[in-house]
Each structure stands twice: as structure tokens, then as C-alpha cells.
Design a protein around this motif. Sequence first.
Motif, PDB file in Angstrom:
ATOM      1  N   GLY A  58      -2.558  18.773   0.963  1.00  7.76           N
ATOM      2  CA  GLY A  58      -3.220  17.786   0.124  1.00  7.76           C
ATOM      3  C   GLY A  58      -2.344  16.604  -0.261  1.00  7.76           C
ATOM      4  O   GLY A  58      -2.850  15.574  -0.719  1.00  7.76           O
ATOM      5  N   THR A  59      -1.023  16.738  -0.101  1.00  7.08           N
ATOM      6  CA  THR A  59      -0.156  15.595  -0.346  1.00  7.08           C
ATOM      7  C   THR A  59      -0.565  14.461   0.585  1.00  7.08           C
ATOM      8  O   THR A  59      -0.826  14.683   1.768  1.00  7.08           O
ATOM      9  N   CYS A  60      -0.639  13.258   0.061  1.00  6.54           N
ATOM     10  CA  CYS A  60      -1.124  12.155   0.888  1.00  6.54           C
ATOM     11  C   CYS A  60      -0.459  10.842   0.494  1.00  6.54           C
ATOM     12  O   CYS A  60       0.104  10.713  -0.596  1.00  6.54           O
ATOM     13  N   PHE A  61      -0.530   9.894   1.401  1.00  4.31           N
ATOM     14  CA  PHE A  61       0.037   8.575   1.148  1.00  4.31           C
ATOM     15  C   PHE A  61      -0.931   7.523   1.669  1.00  4.31           C
ATOM     16  O   PHE A  61      -1.387   7.585   2.816  1.00  4.31           O
ATOM     17  N   GLY A  62      -1.271   6.569   0.789  1.00  2.25           N
ATOM     18  CA  GLY A  62      -2.201   5.520   1.171  1.00  2.25           C
ATOM     19  C   GLY A  62      -1.585   4.143   1.084  1.00  2.25           C
ATOM     20  O   GLY A  62      -0.648   3.912   0.307  1.00  2.25           O
ATOM     21  N   LEU A  63      -2.108   3.232   1.874  1.00  2.00           N
ATOM     22  CA  LEU A  63      -1.688   1.835   1.801  1.00  2.00           C
ATOM     23  C   LEU A  63      -2.865   0.936   2.142  1.00  2.00           C
ATOM     24  O   LEU A  63      -3.797   1.338   2.837  1.00  2.00           O
ATOM     25  N   LEU A  64      -2.827  -0.283   1.628  1.00  2.75           N
ATOM     26  CA  LEU A  64      -3.846  -1.284   1.906  1.00  2.75           C
ATOM     27  C   LEU A  64      -3.280  -2.230   2.946  1.00  2.75           C
ATOM     28  O   LEU A  64      -2.252  -2.873   2.705  1.00  2.75           O
ATOM     29  N   ALA A  65      -3.919  -2.297   4.097  1.00  2.00           N
ATOM     30  CA  ALA A  65      -3.318  -2.977   5.242  1.00  2.00           C
ATOM     31  C   ALA A  65      -4.084  -4.226   5.669  1.00  2.00           C
ATOM     32  O   ALA A  65      -5.315  -4.270   5.599  1.00  2.00           O
ATOM     33  N   SER A  91      -2.439 -17.630  -1.213  1.00  2.00           N
ATOM     34  CA  SER A  91      -2.160 -17.177   0.141  1.00  2.00           C
ATOM     35  C   SER A  91      -2.714 -15.775   0.336  1.00  2.00           C
ATOM     36  O   SER A  91      -2.908 -15.014  -0.625  1.00  2.00           O
ATOM     37  N   GLN A  92      -2.963 -15.430   1.583  1.00  2.00           N
ATOM     38  CA  GLN A  92      -3.506 -14.115   1.905  1.00  2.00           C
ATOM     39  C   GLN A  92      -2.557 -13.004   1.457  1.00  2.00           C
ATOM     40  O   GLN A  92      -2.997 -11.950   0.976  1.00  2.00           O
ATOM     41  N   ILE A  93      -1.262 -13.226   1.596  1.00  2.00           N
ATOM     42  CA  ILE A  93      -0.301 -12.187   1.239  1.00  2.00           C
ATOM     43  C   ILE A  93      -0.314 -11.915  -0.271  1.00  2.00           C
ATOM     44  O   ILE A  93      -0.216 -10.773  -0.720  1.00  2.00           O
ATOM     45  N   THR A  94      -0.490 -12.968  -1.081  1.00  2.00           N
ATOM     46  CA  THR A  94      -0.564 -12.790  -2.527  1.00  2.00           C
ATOM     47  C   THR A  94      -1.812 -12.014  -2.911  1.00  2.00           C
ATOM     48  O   THR A  94      -1.774 -11.094  -3.740  1.00  2.00           O
ATOM     49  N   LYS A  95      -2.926 -12.350  -2.289  1.00  3.34           N
ATOM     50  CA  LYS A  95      -4.178 -11.645  -2.573  1.00  3.34           C
ATOM     51  C   LYS A  95      -4.112 -10.186  -2.122  1.00  3.34           C
ATOM     52  O   LYS A  95      -4.665  -9.297  -2.779  1.00  3.34           O
ATOM     53  N   LEU A  96      -3.431  -9.953  -1.012  1.00  2.97           N
ATOM     54  CA  LEU A  96      -3.282  -8.589  -0.514  1.00  2.97           C
ATOM     55  C   LEU A  96      -2.510  -7.739  -1.512  1.00  2.97           C
ATOM     56  O   LEU A  96      -2.899  -6.607  -1.820  1.00  2.97           O
ATOM     57  N   ILE A  97      -1.419  -8.273  -2.040  1.00  3.91           N
ATOM     58  CA  ILE A  97      -0.606  -7.528  -3.003  1.00  3.91           C
ATOM     59  C   ILE A  97      -1.379  -7.288  -4.293  1.00  3.91           C
ATOM     60  O   ILE A  97      -1.333  -6.196  -4.877  1.00  3.91           O
ATOM     61  N   GLU A  98      -2.137  -8.275  -4.733  1.00  6.42           N
ATOM     62  CA  GLU A  98      -2.934  -8.112  -5.945  1.00  6.42           C
ATOM     63  C   GLU A  98      -4.045  -7.091  -5.741  1.00  6.42           C
ATOM     64  O   GLU A  98      -4.356  -6.293  -6.636  1.00  6.42           O
ATOM     65  N   VAL A 105      -2.074   1.383  -4.622  1.00  7.85           N
ATOM     66  CA  VAL A 105      -1.376   1.727  -3.377  1.00  7.85           C
ATOM     67  C   VAL A 105      -0.510   0.532  -2.987  1.00  7.85           C
ATOM     68  O   VAL A 105      -0.700  -0.566  -3.496  1.00  7.85           O
ATOM     69  N   PRO A 106       0.447   0.708  -2.088  1.00  7.80           N
ATOM     70  CA  PRO A 106       1.225  -0.430  -1.611  1.00  7.80           C
ATOM     71  C   PRO A 106       0.429  -1.296  -0.642  1.00  7.80           C
ATOM     72  O   PRO A 106      -0.536  -0.836  -0.026  1.00  7.80           O
ATOM     73  N   ALA A 107       0.834  -2.536  -0.522  1.00  8.24           N
ATOM     74  CA  ALA A 107       0.259  -3.464   0.455  1.00  8.24           C
ATOM     75  C   ALA A 107       1.131  -3.475   1.695  1.00  8.24           C
ATOM     76  O   ALA A 107       2.360  -3.395   1.601  1.00  8.24           O
ATOM     77  N   ALA A 108       0.510  -3.565   2.853  1.00  9.55           N
ATOM     78  CA  ALA A 108       1.273  -3.504   4.102  1.00  9.55           C
ATOM     79  C   ALA A 108       0.605  -4.350   5.176  1.00  9.55           C
ATOM     80  O   ALA A 108      -0.573  -4.732   5.059  1.00  9.55           O
ATOM     81  N   ASP A 259       7.986   1.351  -7.439  1.00  8.21           N
ATOM     82  CA  ASP A 259       6.654   1.710  -7.917  1.00  8.21           C
ATOM     83  C   ASP A 259       5.587   1.235  -6.938  1.00  8.21           C
ATOM     84  O   ASP A 259       4.609   1.943  -6.687  1.00  8.21           O
ATOM     85  N   HIS A 260       5.760   0.040  -6.378  1.00  2.47           N
ATOM     86  CA  HIS A 260       4.751  -0.511  -5.465  1.00  2.47           C
ATOM     87  C   HIS A 260       4.491   0.426  -4.291  1.00  2.47           C
ATOM     88  O   HIS A 260       3.338   0.646  -3.906  1.00  2.47           O
ATOM     89  N   VAL A 261       5.553   0.992  -3.742  1.00  2.00           N
ATOM     90  CA  VAL A 261       5.393   1.897  -2.601  1.00  2.00           C
ATOM     91  C   VAL A 261       5.014   3.301  -3.039  1.00  2.00           C
ATOM     92  O   VAL A 261       4.045   3.896  -2.531  1.00  2.00           O
TER      93      VAL A 261
END
Length: 303
Positions: A58-65, A91-98, A105-108, A259-261
Motif C-alpha cells: 500500500g505504500t505509494c508515491f504520486g506526482l503531477l506530471a 508560466s506553465q511551470i509555475t501553474k504546475l507547481i501550484e 504531491v510533487p510536480a514533475a 516537503d515538495h517531494v
Amino acid sequence: MDRLTARMAANGGTLREVTATQVLLAEASPRVCFQEFTSAEEAESGADWMWWWVDRDGTCFGLLAQAKILKVSGRRWTVDFGYTTKGHSQSQITKLIEAADLCSVPAAYVLYCGDRKYRATLECSRTHRGVLCRDRERVGVSVACALVAQEAAKFHQNAAGVEVFHDAVPVEDIASPSEGLDEPIRSLARELDEELARFLRQPQRGAQRVAKELLRPLARLRLGQFASAATLERAAPAAGALFQHVPADRGHFSVPYLDHVLRGLRTGVPDYVRDVMEGRTPPAAVTDRIGGIVVINDTDALG
């Protein structure tokens, strides 16, 4: 993906992110399950897909890509990390992180980097276990934390794409690499919780290995930053986070990088991910924000 790149190039075609993602997921199925949504608002969030690695326990890791293609024009290699959607000031990268903040979850970036022939003129003098950066195997589809891309865009401008490519990890290797145990990560953050210190120090596998490899280049960049001593403050933990006591050290990054990751590393699978795993459609709060969800099952059993 290598074959797709070669065929498109041979016919003078242009590989596009949406097509590449669809082909990748179709070829990875059923080992990797996914559910595509139709009402994603990429212009608002900067994101394409949510990716989750799920272990047997059940341990898992998610990211928004966000998917990006490593492009070449003459001898110049670029990834458009500074892309701005028409009508939007951010910028797209700023919106992705937000957007990743909203999902805890982290942005990637998932990078489509072609085959060796495609990368033949890419200039990066650094090597990976004695192999030139561009000649690495399995690197045609790689992943890198968005904070790495943000730093590269800030300090390397036109060379940002090559810098991030160098730090990106092949998706095929990220959970169960073919090159043995992962090395310890040195952190500037002081007074680490013992469990977190052990995670950074000892080899990992499965979902925890994915999180560690996404964190690795950030830790290296942090060691090179001329910043004040790492803070003793703790970040507020995400619900179900594996590590509850994570330093809020920021360095020169736009957000606290540990924390982000690590907020994406959970003790249990979120309900909307379980919906996908069991063939149900997640709630609209999820489907309206992203293009789809990818689930890589039993990552601790790969290899």
C-alpha cells in the motif's frame, strides 16, 4: 517510444506530447493501468497526468506530471519550460507547481527525449557511469522534478533543457534500476527525524525508491546553493504522509524542496487512485483538473 521517434523522424513528422503519452501508456498496459479523462484544463493547471507508483503493502508515491519533448533546432536543444498559455500571465511551470500543492504531491516533467540517433548531436560533456549523457540507455522517457527545471530555466536559460535531461531519471529504472543499489543522499537539513535520515542513507525500492530518485538532484543542487543554514522548522505533513516530520528547508528553491517531494510518499493509496485501480471513475474534483491517472502496480516487485 524509441521506435515511434525514429518513424516520425524518418517521415519528416513531429512527435507531440499527447500522442507520445497515449502510445507510451497503450504499450505499457496492462502492466500499467491508466484512465484518461476528457475535461482536463491544462491551461489552468499546467498539468497533464497524475502518476502513482503503488507497492504491494500500500505504500505509494504520486506526482503531477507535465509531458515535454526535448526538441532540437540545428544544434540547439531545448525544452520549453517557460511556456505561457495564450491569455494567461503565469508560466506553465509555475501553474504546475501550484496545482501540485493542491494535490499534495510533487510536480514533475515526463521528458520524451527520442532514441540515440535523435540525440546524437546533443552536447553534454558529463557522463553517467562512463557513458556520455546523450548515450544513456532507456533515457528516451525520463522524469525530473519541476523544481529542477525551474532552477535550470533560471540559471541556464537556453541550456536548461540539456541540464534537466542530464538530471532526469529513466522511467524504466526509477523504481527498480538495472544498475544496483541507490547511493545515500546527503542533506543540509539539520536534526532529521531518524526515519527520514534512514530513508536518505539506506538503499530503497519501489515507491520509496521513486521518491528518493526524484529528490536526489534537488539535494545536490541544494548543497551548491549559497544560502543560510537549513532551517529547523517543520513542514505541515500531507494527509497519510509516510514521513510526518520533514524540514521546511527551502534554499533558493521556490518552495521547501524536501516537503515538495516527500509529501507524495504515502502510507496508503488515495481513494481516487483506488477508483482507477478498481475500474471506477474518480470524482469530478479530480477528473476536471487533470488529463488522466497512471498507476504502476507492485513497484516493489519489479526487476
